[in-house]
Design an enzyme around this catalytic site. Structure first.
Site, PDB file in Angstrom:
ATOM      1  N   ARG A   7      29.105   3.966  21.464  1.00  0.00           N
ATOM      2  CA  ARG A   7      29.250   2.636  20.868  1.00  0.00           C
ATOM      3  C   ARG A   7      30.008   2.768  19.545  1.00  0.00           C
ATOM      4  NH1 ARG A   7      24.538  -0.911  18.003  1.00  0.00           N
ATOM      5  NH2 ARG A   7      25.807  -2.736  17.519  1.00  0.00           N
ATOM      6  N   HIS A   8      30.783   1.756  19.210  1.00  0.00           N
ATOM      7  CA  HIS A   8      31.569   1.759  17.976  1.00  0.00           C
ATOM      8  C   HIS A   8      30.684   1.883  16.731  1.00  0.00           C
ATOM      9  CE1 HIS A   8      30.238  -2.273  16.846  1.00  0.00           C
ATOM     10  NE2 HIS A   8      30.388  -2.604  18.121  1.00  0.00           N
ATOM     11  N   GLY A   9      31.324   2.204  15.606  1.00  0.00           N
ATOM     12  CA  GLY A   9      30.621   2.315  14.339  1.00  0.00           C
ATOM     13  C   GLY A   9      30.199   0.967  13.775  1.00  0.00           C
ATOM     14  N   THR A  10      29.495   1.017  12.679  1.00  0.00           N
ATOM     15  CA  THR A  10      28.882  -0.163  12.072  1.00  0.00           C
ATOM     16  C   THR A  10      29.926  -1.129  11.513  1.00  0.00           C
ATOM     17  OG1 THR A  10      27.184   1.393  11.342  1.00  0.00           O
ATOM     18  CG2 THR A  10      27.044  -0.863  10.511  1.00  0.00           C
ATOM     19  N   THR A  11      29.729  -2.419  11.796  1.00  0.00           N
ATOM     20  CA  THR A  11      30.553  -3.477  11.216  1.00  0.00           C
ATOM     21  C   THR A  11      29.713  -4.299  10.242  1.00  0.00           C
ATOM     22  OG1 THR A  11      30.005  -5.149  12.890  1.00  0.00           O
ATOM     23  CG2 THR A  11      31.838  -3.639  13.396  1.00  0.00           C
ATOM     24  N   GLN A  12      30.379  -5.121   9.444  1.00  0.00           N
ATOM     25  CA  GLN A  12      29.636  -6.003   8.551  1.00  0.00           C
ATOM     26  C   GLN A  12      28.764  -6.957   9.349  1.00  0.00           C
ATOM     27  OE1 GLN A  12      29.604  -5.587   5.271  1.00  0.00           O
ATOM     28  NE2 GLN A  12      28.054  -7.184   5.057  1.00  0.00           N
ATOM     29  N   GLY A  13      29.263  -7.381  10.510  1.00  0.00           N
ATOM     30  CA  GLY A  13      28.461  -8.240  11.377  1.00  0.00           C
ATOM     31  C   GLY A  13      27.192  -7.568  11.854  1.00  0.00           C
ATOM     32  N   ASN A  14      27.256  -6.265  12.141  1.00  0.00           N
ATOM     33  CA  ASN A  14      26.045  -5.524  12.500  1.00  0.00           C
ATOM     34  C   ASN A  14      25.052  -5.542  11.344  1.00  0.00           C
ATOM     35  OD1 ASN A  14      28.036  -2.992  14.114  1.00  0.00           O
ATOM     36  ND2 ASN A  14      27.010  -4.715  15.091  1.00  0.00           N
ATOM     37  N   ARG A  55      37.391  -2.457  16.090  1.00  0.00           N
ATOM     38  CA  ARG A  55      36.294  -1.568  15.705  1.00  0.00           C
ATOM     39  C   ARG A  55      36.193  -0.348  16.626  1.00  0.00           C
ATOM     40  NH1 ARG A  55      34.469  -6.507  17.538  1.00  0.00           N
ATOM     41  NH2 ARG A  55      32.752  -6.669  19.040  1.00  0.00           N
ATOM     42  N   GLU A  77      33.542  -6.270  24.517  1.00  0.00           N
ATOM     43  CA  GLU A  77      32.155  -6.708  24.422  1.00  0.00           C
ATOM     44  C   GLU A  77      31.938  -8.067  25.090  1.00  0.00           C
ATOM     45  OE1 GLU A  77      29.298  -6.201  24.643  1.00  0.00           O
ATOM     46  OE2 GLU A  77      28.461  -5.629  22.709  1.00  0.00           O
TER      47      GLU A  77
END
Length: 204
Positions: A7-14, A55, A77
């Site tokens: 899974r992709h790395g952390t986003t601000q949305g996460n 991302r 996604e």
């Protein structure tokens, strides 16, 4: 053929626990740092197949620098429809959202009342896996990376992952995922190792 499913790395949305499905957002600084940290712990791969979203491109570049990437559109996604970009605080008065979180057993991402259905996601991501298997097989790759999204990977593994688990049993943290042997004819994914990533939240 071996697949490293990440899974992709952390986003601000996460970090803000938002529904970030089709929105094309970059990694947060924390996500970039996490990918740099996780990259050296992952097996080397000959090629990377990834979602078209930014991302995932950034994550793939940080996890496996210099490795060629192929975009597979079907690995994107889930489309969360009118929930896109919003979090609980912004949705708490929405009747559809209220009905979803109040359903028996609680909120279930496999049964969202908006956007793509879980079955639509599985069918789409399955088509993406077939493309990966065909291209990697044609090019003679023995091990490849697949960088996608939490919901997409959970749907895919709930369908094809072995040993069998239910949808939430395949939850992936940011930069986490699984090592699996792929049967190209059946698409079965025999999981041999889990990668912990950040051990954090699962919102896409």
């Amino acid at each position: 053929m071996e697949l490293i499913l990440i899974r992709h790395g952390t986003t601000q949305g996460n970090l803000e626990k938002r529904f970030i499905g089709t929105l094309d957002v970059p990694l947060a600084p924390q996500g970039e740092a996490l990918a740099w940290q996780v990259g050296p712990t992952l097996p080397a791969v000959e090629h990377v197949y990834r979602s078209p979203l930014l991302r995932c491109r950034q994550t793939a570049q940080l996890l496996w620098p210099g490795v060629e990437q192929t975009v597979v559109d079907e690995l994107r996604e889930t489309d969360f429809g009118p929930f896109e970009g919003k979090n609980h605080e912004e949705l708490k008065d929405d009747p559809l959202y209220q009905a979803w979180i109040g359903a028996p057993g609680g909120a279930n991402f496999a049964a969202l009342p908006v956007g793509e259905s879980a079955q639509q996601v599985v069918e789409r991501v399955s088509a993406g896996l077939k493309k990966v298997a065909a291209d990697a097989g044609r090019r003679g790759f023995g091990r490849v990376g697949v960088v996608s999204h939490g919901g997409a990977l959970m749907g895919l593994l709930a369908q094809y992952g072995r040993p069998e688990r239910e949808y939430y049993g395949w939850m992936c943290p940011n930069c986490g995922g699984y090592r699996a042997q792929l049967e190209p004819e059946t698409l079965l994914l025999h999981v041999t190792q889990a990668f912990p990533g950040d051990g954090g939240n699962f919102l896409k």
